[in-house]
Scaffold this active site. Structure first.
Site, mmCIF file in Angstrom:
data_model
loop_
_atom_site.group_PDB
_atom_site.id
_atom_site.type_symbol
_atom_site.label_atom_id
_atom_site.label_comp_id
_atom_site.label_asym_id
_atom_site.label_seq_id
_atom_site.Cartn_x
_atom_site.Cartn_y
_atom_site.Cartn_z
ATOM 1 N N GLY A 1 41.490 33.787 32.817
ATOM 2 C CA GLY A 1 40.182 33.830 32.172
ATOM 3 C C GLY A 1 39.044 34.578 32.918
ATOM 4 O O GLY A 1 37.854 34.229 32.854
ATOM 5 N N THR B 1 37.402 38.642 33.593
ATOM 6 C CA THR B 1 36.833 39.801 32.474
ATOM 7 C C THR B 1 38.082 40.184 31.670
ATOM 8 O O THR B 1 37.993 40.447 30.469
ATOM 9 C CB THR B 1 36.183 41.020 33.197
ATOM 10 N N LYS C 1 22.781 52.402 32.831
ATOM 11 C CA LYS C 1 23.443 53.327 33.961
ATOM 12 C C LYS C 1 23.812 54.488 33.438
ATOM 13 O O LYS C 1 24.487 54.816 32.606
ATOM 14 C CB LYS C 1 24.877 52.656 34.524
ATOM 15 N N GLU D 1 34.301 54.624 41.385
ATOM 16 C CA GLU D 1 33.801 55.385 40.159
ATOM 17 C C GLU D 1 33.852 54.204 38.943
ATOM 18 O O GLU D 1 33.963 54.618 37.685
ATOM 19 C CB GLU D 1 34.744 56.500 39.754
HETATM 20 C C1 LIG Z 1 34.996 44.549 45.398
HETATM 21 C C2 LIG Z 1 35.298 44.935 44.149
HETATM 22 C C3 LIG Z 1 34.147 45.702 43.299
HETATM 23 C C4 LIG Z 1 34.741 45.831 42.080
HETATM 24 N N1 LIG Z 1 33.567 46.611 41.238
HETATM 25 C C5 LIG Z 1 33.990 46.957 39.873
HETATM 26 C C6 LIG Z 1 33.026 47.676 39.443
HETATM 27 O O1 LIG Z 1 31.771 48.030 39.669
HETATM 28 N N2 LIG Z 1 33.296 48.000 38.098
HETATM 29 C C7 LIG Z 1 34.310 47.545 37.510
HETATM 30 O O2 LIG Z 1 34.689 48.055 36.345
HETATM 31 N N3 LIG Z 1 35.390 47.017 38.145
HETATM 32 C C8 LIG Z 1 35.077 46.480 39.352
HETATM 33 N N4 LIG Z 1 36.013 45.814 40.070
HETATM 34 C C9 LIG Z 1 37.167 45.207 39.268
HETATM 35 C C10 LIG Z 1 36.731 44.192 38.547
HETATM 36 O O3 LIG Z 1 36.214 43.142 39.158
HETATM 37 C C11 LIG Z 1 38.025 43.706 37.705
HETATM 38 O O4 LIG Z 1 38.753 44.599 37.125
HETATM 39 C C12 LIG Z 1 37.538 42.522 36.491
HETATM 40 O O5 LIG Z 1 36.798 41.587 37.303
HETATM 41 C C13 LIG Z 1 38.890 41.922 35.907
HETATM 42 O O6 LIG Z 1 39.435 41.070 36.767
HETATM 43 P P1 LIG Z 1 40.455 40.404 36.399
HETATM 44 O O7 LIG Z 1 40.204 39.393 34.997
HETATM 45 O O8 LIG Z 1 41.839 41.375 36.122
HETATM 46 O O9 LIG Z 1 40.971 38.977 37.458
HETATM 47 P P2 LIG Z 1 40.149 37.883 37.850
HETATM 48 O O10 LIG Z 1 38.819 37.991 37.742
HETATM 49 O O11 LIG Z 1 40.799 37.698 39.318
HETATM 50 O O12 LIG Z 1 40.729 36.722 37.045
HETATM 51 C C14 LIG Z 1 41.810 36.099 37.232
HETATM 52 C C15 LIG Z 1 42.051 34.900 36.276
HETATM 53 O O13 LIG Z 1 43.536 34.328 36.344
HETATM 54 C C16 LIG Z 1 43.216 32.975 36.556
HETATM 55 N N5 LIG Z 1 44.283 32.319 37.284
HETATM 56 C C17 LIG Z 1 44.955 33.109 38.547
HETATM 57 N N6 LIG Z 1 45.983 32.269 38.858
HETATM 58 C C18 LIG Z 1 46.178 31.268 37.940
HETATM 59 C C19 LIG Z 1 46.982 30.226 37.802
HETATM 60 N N7 LIG Z 1 47.844 29.915 38.737
HETATM 61 N N8 LIG Z 1 46.894 29.350 36.826
HETATM 62 C C20 LIG Z 1 45.837 29.598 35.839
HETATM 63 N N9 LIG Z 1 44.840 30.639 36.113
HETATM 64 C C21 LIG Z 1 45.006 31.408 37.160
HETATM 65 C C22 LIG Z 1 41.982 32.703 37.474
HETATM 66 O O14 LIG Z 1 41.622 31.454 37.270
HETATM 67 C C23 LIG Z 1 41.126 33.702 36.529
HETATM 68 O O15 LIG Z 1 40.606 33.245 35.452
HETATM 69 C C24 LIG Z 1 35.871 45.411 41.416
HETATM 70 C C25 LIG Z 1 36.804 44.617 42.121
HETATM 71 C C26 LIG Z 1 36.572 44.457 43.436
HETATM 72 C C27 LIG Z 1 37.550 43.814 44.255
#
Ligand SMILES: Cc1cc2nc3c(=O)[nH]c(=O)nc-3n(C[C@H](O)[C@H](O)[C@H](O)COP(=O)(O)OP(=O)(O)OC[C@H]3O[C@@H](n4cnc5c(N)ncnc54)[C@H](O)[C@@H]3O)c2cc1C
Length: 504
Positions: A14, A16, A79, A344
């Site tokens: 849950g 982004t 931006k 980027e």
């Molecule tokens: C340093 C850094 C800077 C960044 N800056 C940018 C930026 O400027 N612009 C941009 O577009 N992107 C950026 N990103 C990338 C961006 O943060 C991610 O692409 C975005 O937040 C999506 O993350 P996600 O939802 O895939 O993963 P996460 O936010 O990690 O979500 C994972 C989810 O899975 C759940 N989960 C994990 N394991 C389990 C389990 N066993 N059981 C139940 N639930 C579980 C967690 O609770 C969470 O809800 C950056 C990333 C980093 C590391």
């Protein structure tokens, strides 16, 4: 399948990506699927990801999200591009704009005329002065683009800088209002079908078992379903993109709320500065082979331009992607499918592209290998092209002041990038993409900004007489400057349009 014949989509995660996928599927395929999302508040989300690309506006539009409401909620700013400081050499600065150089019309791209004048020793003004987005960024102005054909104010786009922690809850409200359901809990096991290898169900710590037809892995870096349960290999690109950590530290805003993100090169990587309405996001993206965590954290703390709101937090990652993002009945989106460092701001864009491809190729009566392969082709292409563009920033440098810069300047680059650079060096040519994110103006900005100067240009740029060309450029420069001057200050525009919501 549900009683109505719709596919049961189970999203794990849950953050982004999870809530973007849930909202899009619930909104756009309500008759094709039911959406159930599982997330664990105890595990939490990565909580960074504040800068975006203009494509996000189309995503929000398709979901019916009102811009001012979304911006108020997420405390967003506008931006217009990214300012790169100290990349080609220490002291350099250029803006990679969202928009064109010149009017972006005509058969021959503007930079060819500009290169011709430069090679003829006629000293044209800096290229940035012919970009509406660069000029607005430098002047701290903002208004939305106009639509009347031919106006210089149609030649730029924009994206947002927002609070990453507030975006997922905003989308959650929307997704749940559209019928998506949510379970709080930790996934502890994944049950596979012994014959097909497809995922049959996931099991939660509470003992609950959740079945589905299609599983969307949005579990973050851990890649719980695609990586761990299905064992899809990871292609490691760290030899080209050696940054593997980031120290993140928000601070109070004590300098300008710029309508752009800054990427400031550091001895072992680079530092981001992202101004939001209520604070400024900062982070140092670095390679742990060249600097320690403690050194990086203190370098960041010493560099930020305002009182720190929190201690530096270290995040670890690896550049690369899973070989395939869709395997069997599992589609990985977001960090679960791969990661390219945020130079980027491409990660949320990649999430959006994966969701769009999934919507277009959504399974009907079982999964067709041709749909799955097409999805993987699209995602691979996006990753590969972004990878090359990011490597260019590091490789096209004259910096030799640290081990890190010596490494990236001299490292062998992928053939696909070496060929692109050679074409630009010889004749200023940009390899055209039919698909993929960064178009001509982006490559031109980075090449020239980092001192890759072409030795030639499109021969058709010789057609106009030099004096007419210089006169035309002078007029264009004045038109851009006057248009920017007539626009409001960035922060004034935000105050009138989308001041931060009390609810946020
Ligand atoms: C340093 C850094 C800077 C960044 N800056 C940018 C930026 O400027 N612009 C941009 O577009 N992107 C950026 N990103 C990338 C961006 O943060 C991610 O692409 C975005 O937040 C999506 O993350 P996600 O939802 O895939 O993963 P996460 O936010 O990690 O979500 C994972 C989810 O899975 C759940 N989960 C994990 N394991 C389990 C389990 N066993 N059981 C139940 N639930 C579980 C967690 O609770 C969470 O809800 C950056 C990333 C980093 C590391």
């Amino acid at each position: 399948m549900t009683d109505t014949g719709a596919q049961r989509v189970v999203i794990v995660g849950g953050g982004t990506s999870g809530w973007m996928a849930a909202a899009a599927l619930a909104k756009l395929l309500p008759r094709r699927c039911s959406v159930h999302l599982i997330e664990s508040e105890a595990i939490g989300i990565v909580g960074v990801g504040e800068a975006t690309l203009p494509h996000i506006r189309a995503f929000n539009d398709r979901l019916g999200i009102a811009e001012s409401d979304f911006m108020s909620w997420t405390r967003a700013t506008f931006k217009l591009g990214i300012e790169f400081r100290n990349w080609g050499r220490i002291g350099d600065s250029y803006v990679h704009p969202f928009g064109t150089f010149g009017r972006g019309q005509g058969e021959v791209d503007f930079h060819h005329y500009w290169t011709r004048l430069r090679l003829q020793g006629l000293n044209p003004p800096p290229l940035e002065r012919f970009s509406m987005a660069c000029t607005m960024a430098r002047e701290g102005r903002f208004t939305r683009p106009t639509t009347e054909p031919g106006r210089i104010t149609t030649t730029f786009g924009y994206a947002y800088q927002f609070d990453a922690v507030l975006f997922a809850p905003y989308l959650r409200q929307l997704a749940e209002s559209l019928g998506a359901t949510r379970t709080e809990g930790k996934v502890v096991d994944v049950e596979l079908n012994g014959e097909t290898g497809h995922i049959r169900a996931i099991k939660l710590e509470s003992g609950e078992r959740i079945e589905g037809d299609l599983f969307v892995d949005c579990s973050g870096f851990r890649s719980l379903l695609l990586g761990e349960a299905l064992g899809e290999p990871f292609q490691d690109w760290s030899r080209w993109l050696p940054a593997d950590r980031a120290a993140a530290m928000p601070c109070r805003t004590e300098t300008a709320v710029t309508p752009y993100t800054s990427a400031i090169a550091m001895p072992a990587g680079w530092r981001w500065r992202i101004p939001l309405q209520h604070r400024t996001g900062n982070g140092y993206v670095y390679s742990s082979a060249f600097v320690s965590d403690d050194e990086a954290a203190s370098a960041l703390a010493g560099a930020v331009e305002g009182d720190a709101i929190a201690q530096p937090r270290t995040l670890r990652f690896r550049a690369g992607r899973r070989e395939r993002s869709w395997v069997g009945n599992c589609v990985a989106i977001g960090l679960a499918s791969g990661f390219l460092e945020p130079l980027e701001s491409t990660s949320i864009y990649l999430v959006q592209q994966a969701i769009t491809a999934l919507l277009e190729l959504f399974p009907e009566r079982g999964i067709a290998p041709s749909d799955r392969d097409e999805f993987n082709r699209i995602i691979d292409l996006e990753y590969d092209r972004i990878r090359d563009f990011l490597i260019l920033h590091y490789h096209a440098t004259e910096r030799d002041d640290s081990e890190f810069w010596n490494y990236v300047r001299t490292m062998p680059v992928p053939d696909s990038l070496a060929e692109k650079m050679e074409l630009f060096r010889r004749r200023g040519r940009i390899v055209k993409y039919r698909e993929g994110v960064f178009l001509d103006a982006s490559w031109v900005a980075v090449y020239l900004g980092q001192r890759v100067r072409p030795l030639g240009y499109d021969p058709r740029a010789d057609l106009p007489p030099a004096d007419a060309l210089l006169r035309g450029m002078g007029e264009l420069e004045a038109e851009v400057a006057a248009a920017a001057e007539a626009m409001p200050n960035h922060l004034d525009f935000i105050r009138g349009y989308c001041p931060m919501a009390a609810a946020a």
